[in-house]
Design a protein around this motif. Structure first.
Motif, short mmCIF file in Angstrom:
data_model
loop_
_atom_site.label_atom_id
_atom_site.label_comp_id
_atom_site.label_asym_id
_atom_site.label_seq_id
_atom_site.Cartn_x
_atom_site.Cartn_y
_atom_site.Cartn_z
N TYR B 452 4.33 0.28 -1.60
CA TYR B 452 4.24 -0.39 -0.31
C TYR B 452 5.54 -1.13 -0.05
CZ TYR B 452 -0.60 0.87 -0.22
OH TYR B 452 -1.74 1.59 -0.20
N ALA B 453 6.13 -0.84 1.07
CA ALA B 453 7.37 -1.52 1.45
C ALA B 453 7.03 -2.94 1.91
CB ALA B 453 8.06 -0.77 2.56
N LYS B 454 8.00 -3.82 1.82
CA LYS B 454 7.76 -5.21 2.27
C LYS B 454 7.46 -5.24 3.76
CE LYS B 454 9.16 -8.39 -1.10
NZ LYS B 454 10.35 -8.19 -1.92
N THR B 455 8.28 -4.54 4.54
CA THR B 455 8.03 -4.46 5.98
C THR B 455 8.15 -3.01 6.39
OG1 THR B 455 10.31 -4.55 6.75
CG2 THR B 455 9.27 -6.65 6.23
N ILE B 456 7.65 -2.70 7.57
CA ILE B 456 7.74 -1.31 8.00
C ILE B 456 9.19 -0.88 8.16
CG2 ILE B 456 5.49 -1.09 9.09
CD1 ILE B 456 6.99 -1.53 11.78
N ASP B 457 10.05 -1.84 8.48
CA ASP B 457 11.44 -1.45 8.67
C ASP B 457 12.10 -1.01 7.37
OD1 ASP B 457 11.40 -1.92 11.39
OD2 ASP B 457 11.83 -4.05 11.14
N ASP B 458 11.47 -1.38 6.23
CA ASP B 458 12.04 -0.98 4.94
C ASP B 458 11.63 0.44 4.56
OD1 ASP B 458 13.25 -3.47 4.53
OD2 ASP B 458 11.37 -4.32 3.78
N VAL B 459 10.58 0.95 5.20
CA VAL B 459 10.04 2.24 4.79
C VAL B 459 11.09 3.36 4.84
CG1 VAL B 459 8.35 4.03 5.34
CG2 VAL B 459 7.67 1.64 5.30
N PRO B 460 11.80 3.50 5.97
CA PRO B 460 12.76 4.63 6.02
C PRO B 460 13.79 4.57 4.89
CG PRO B 460 12.44 3.72 8.21
CD PRO B 460 11.74 2.80 7.26
N ALA B 461 14.28 3.39 4.59
CA ALA B 461 15.31 3.27 3.55
C ALA B 461 14.75 3.64 2.18
CB ALA B 461 15.87 1.86 3.53
N ILE B 462 13.55 3.15 1.88
CA ILE B 462 12.95 3.46 0.57
C ILE B 462 12.69 4.96 0.47
CG2 ILE B 462 10.95 3.08 -0.92
CD1 ILE B 462 10.66 0.32 0.38
#
Lengths: 299, 622
Positions: B452-462
């Motif tokens: 689980y990413a911290k925020t949705i904005d982190d998802v693409p980078a992860i």
């Protein structure tokens, strides 16, 4: 600063202004204003000019003689080309002001201050701000000068000028002071805007505005040009009366000699001093106008 | 002087306002014209803020949008999880196992109805549970999905299903062993019931350890701490090579044979001195000494058998070895050790010392091979039996070992069986089971994960970084990037609309104020005449510009409010009550300041114009 020579001949004490000090507000020597338009050169020469406190000075002449130019310079809105002496002395112990000095240093703020504190203006069609009521116009100048509690005075003057009802809502106290003259005008125009009143009323309002700032000098440029002769005489005579009672001098430009001279109704002339102009043509395309005092007054 | 300045300023402000009121029709005109420019801008901005916030909140609120799962099953080493966990943009990661490897039968509250359910590992802070309002399962607890809770009768009508909380649920794990069905059962406490949004299938979320235990049991292994019977997988021994002691010469052809499909890749003859340096002894000089080695991958006993086969008939001793490794004892002494074991017979035949420990049996008793010969006389204070620590992958394995005496060479010696097992621990995790008193083979990493990413904005980078590491993932990055692009697109549109609007507004205001000054030239010269300085009258159009802009913004806000009500009402159903048009108060403030700044700049031209007006103009009438 050299002391200003008081010119006794112009300083006749007035009957209703007996306690006025004889002092000089404006003193001019050898003032020249040169203007040129194309080839035409116009030169106004004022060898000697002065305004004594509590006097009514008339500047009379045909159009083109330079009377308005002189008035502009007296009103501190036009820079003379040169002058040996151009001194201004208001009250409040301010001392002599060298007007030429201020013009040379182009100190607009100081000129504005002098106009605000010492000069009142009555223009041909009043020169009132159209978006303010007559009352606000009068209050504006006193506020600009920083005067306080002037409403009652303004109201009294307005009553005397016949543009406010006596004992009306403007009078906080019923002073029971009657104006010396009843002009038969009972309309109260103090809450009206200038565009809503007649020409005569507007000029009375302009006089009110000029007096409201308790000036040393009131500059009036053809203040009665837009009203009929009968009213003009009335207006000028109450103008003089009020100005002198307020200890202010009046400089009035007019082309109408009769208005300020002796009339059928008035056996004494309105003007204490009258200045006129003499035109000379020293060269082709050069017009020279010389301003001089006429000593026929008060007689 | 400053006081006077102030007074003059107020007087000019009063004049400016009175003039606006005097010309109220004209003023209203300008105000409405500007409002007509500002209002649509506010509406577009409000829509952008409202819609994007709504979509964004939706994405943020549901943890599923922050979830990253593997697309395919992959072997994932354990240390990879540490790496992921240490990322700043990762809120939670839990390993996963093969789907179906942890299927259990869950029994209902009446003890009779049951369902086959998949177990999913969870843990402390699992956003799927926590962000859906459920506790995560602690040891001995599970979280069950709503369909399962209802299906098994833990709750009937109550939503959220609270009657199930604290109730015990019986889980049965079954396997087939030698054709015979076997099972074990475990009671777990229900710590929470996950809402439908979190999971719509019959599912149980359990602590990772329990899931791994179930998996182990199903694979036939024992789970000693739960008392579940089964096999204990011991680490198989592996070696870095063998020494070959040959009485007769091995020909070059025979030698080269030894590296062909045996798993060994290097062969060299070594000197006895070299051997002796390590071991402290060496075979008799007339023995040829060869060293068969590997480049990287360790070999197992199969390779040794093949070498033995190739050398059949010759009088040779094949002595497996491992590269020297570090062993740390309880008394904090550090030793570099290798393995050495020969039978008594071999020792006699090849002139080697015999150490009395295990042979090369397949399953020797633990105590028989966990011994060590140290390079120095052991401290008499030291215990004979100590805990030894050896690195296995990223962890330390601690196991009891007996100090059996002194090694002759510069290397400490352990039975080759132990050395081989520890060598296996270099490639695979091994662990010591205290309950089983045995070294056991650890699990081979994991087969999946839930991140689980911290925020949705982190998802693409992860997701992108995982992809670069060779992990194809299932995630909402596309939707999130879509939203980000949508938002950026709206930003651009808004910027363009705003730019056009601002240019129009500024132009309108500049023209209107300039025209007003032109029109009021005489009034302004009268102001100059009665004693206002150029600086003071220049404020006249500035005050008027600011006032006009302020009023226009107020009108525009009113329009925004009214239009907002209509739009919000129209879209209320689609946006589940969130406003479609919404401006935060601080954004409103920023807009107000921007508008005032623009108005101020717009009025400067007119202000400059006023300073050019001479008081003499008032005297020169008509």
């Amino acid at each position: 600063m050299s002391t200003i020579k008081v010119m006794k001949s112009f300083a006749q004490p007035l009957v209703d202004n007996s306690n006025a000090n004889v002092d000089t507000i404006v003193s001019i020597k050898n003032l020249v204003k040169r203007r040129s338009a194309g080839n035409e050169v116009f030169e106004l020469h004022v060898p000697k000019f002065s305004i004594q406190r509590g006097t009514f000075v008339a500047i009379v002449g045909e159009s083109g003689c330079g009377k308005s130019t002189l008035l502009d310079m007296l009103g501190l809105v036009l820079k003379p080309t040169s002058a040996n002496v151009f001194h201004f002395k208001g009250d409040a112990g301010e001392g002599l002001v060298d007007v030429m000095d201020i013009w040379r240093s182009a100190n607009e703020r100081e000129l504005a201050r002098l106009r605000r504190e010492h000069i009142g203006y009555v223009l041909q069609t009043g020169g009132l701000l159209p978006f303010l009521t007559i009352k606000k116009n009068a209050q504006l100048v006193s506020r600009l000068k920083g005067l306080r509690h002037t409403d009652e005075k303004i109201n009294r003057l307005a009553q005397q000028l016949g543009i406010a009802k006596k004992n009306n809502q403007y009078g906080n106290h019923d002073t029971n002071k009657q104006s010396q003259q009843d002009n038969g005008i009972s309309i109260d125009i103090m809450e009206k805007k200038p565009a809503k009143v007649s020409g005569g009323q507007r000029q009375r309002a302009a006089i009110l505005r000029a007096l409201a700032s308790q000036p040393d000098v009131i500059i009036a440029d053809e203040p009665t040009a837009a009203v009929d002769k009968r009213r003009a005489v009335q207006i000028v005579s109450i103008f003089k009366q009020l100005a002198l009672s307020e200890n202010a001098s009046v400089v009035m430009v007019t082309h109408d000699t009769e208005l300020v001279g002796k009339t059928a109704e008035n056996n004494s002339a309105i003007a204490d001093v009258t200045y006129k102009f003499k035109l000379e043509y020293p060269a082709e395309n050069v017009t020279k106008s010389i301003c001089y005092a006429v000593g026929e007054n008060n007689g | 002087m400053a006081k006077r300045e102030n007074r003059q300023g107020f007087v000019v402000l009063g004049l400016a306002l009175r003039d606006l009121w005097h010309e109220r029709i004209l003023s209203l005109n300008v105000i409405l014209a500007l409002a007509a420019i500002i209002a649509p801008l506010l509406i577009v901005l409000g829509l952008k803020e409202g819609l994007i916030n709504h979509l964004r909140d939706n994405l943020i609120e549901d943890p599923v949008n922050r979830e990253i799962r593997p697309q395919t099953t992959q072997d994932i080493p354990e240390n990879w999880f540490e790496q992921v966990r240490s990322r700043d943009d990762v809120a939670f990661v839990v390993p996963g196992i093969l789907r179906g490897a942890s299927i259990v039968r869950a029994y209902g509250s009446d003890g009779e109805q049951s369902k086959i359910v998949d177990l999913l590992p969870s843990g402390n802070g699992d956003p799927l549970l926590v962000d859906n309002g459920t506790d995560f399962p602690a040891i001995g607890e599970v979280v069950i999905s709503t369909p399962l809770a209802k299906g098994l009768g833990f709750c009937v009508n109550d939503t959220p299903c609270e009657s199930a909380l604290g109730v015990e649920i019986r889980l049965r794990v079954t396997r087939t062993s030698d054709g015979q069905p076997e099972f074990v059962e475990q009671m777990m406490q229900i710590a929470g019931v996950l809402g439908l949004r979190g999971d719509s299938l019959d599912r149980i979320y359990a602590p990772l350890q329990f899931v791994l235990d179930v998996e182990s049991y199903k694979e036939g292994k024992s789970v000693l701490h739960r008392g579940w019977p089964g096999k204990q997988p011991q680490p198989y021994p592996s070696y870095d090579g063998v020494f070959i002691l040959a009485e007769e010469t091995i020909s070059p052809i025979e030698r080269s044979e030894l590296t062909i499909s045996t798993g060994f890749s290097t062969l060299k003859q070594i000197s006895h001195a070299e051997f002796e340096a390590d071991y402290g002894f060496s075979p008799p000089e007339d023995f040829q000494l060869l060293k068969l080695g590997v480049l990287k991958t360790a070999v197992q006993s199969g390779s040794i058998r093949q070498v033995a086969n190739k050398l059949r008939g010759k009088r040779v001793l094949i002595l497996p070895y491992v590269n020297p490794f570090e062993i740390l004892l309880e008394d904090e002494s550090r030793h570099i050790a290798t393995g050495y074991t020969v039978s008594e017979q071999q020792a006699q035949n090849f002139g080697l010392p015999w150490v009395d420990w295990d042979g090369l049996d397949l399953n020797p008793a633990y105590q028989s091979f966990t011994k060590i010969l140290l390079t120095r006389n052991s401290d008499p204070q030291s215990k004979i039996s100590q805990l030894a620590a050896v690195q296995s992958l990223d962890q330390i394995v601690r196991f009891p070992i007996e100090i059996a005496g002194k090694a002759p060479g510069k290397l400490a010696l352990v039975p080759i069986n132990l050395a081989g097992m520890l060598r296996t621990g270099v490639d695979r995790r091994i662990e010591y089971s205290e309950l089983g008193q045995a070294l056991l083979l650890g699990r081979l990493g994991f087969r999946g994960y839930r991140i689980y990413a911290k925020t949705i904005d982190d998802v693409p980078a992860i997701a992108e970084s995982l992809r670069a590491d060779g992990f194809q993932t299932i995630n909402k990055a596309q939707q999130i990037i879509g939203l980000q692009q949508f938002s950026a697109g709206l930003d651009r549109i808004f910027f363009l609309v705003a730019l056009v609007g601002i240019i129009g507004g500024v132009a309108a205001l500049v023209a209107s104020l300039y025209a007003a000054v032109q029109r009021k030239q005489r009034d302004i010269s009268v102001m100059r005449l009665i004693g206002l300085s150029p600086g003071e009258v220049s404020r006249f159009p500035i005050y008027q510009g600011l006032t006009t802009a302020l009023m226009s913004t107020a009108v525009a806000c009113g329009v925004l409010y009214a239009v907002g009500i209509v739009i919000n009402r129209a879209l209320a159903d689609r946006l589940s009550g969130d406003p479609a048009v919404y401006l935060k108060p601080d954004l409103m403030l920023v807009i107000m300041l921007l508008v005032l700044t623009a108005a101020f700049c717009s009025s400067l031209f007119a202000a400059f114009k006023t300073t050019r007006i001479e008081p003499a103009e008032a005297l020169r009438d008509e």
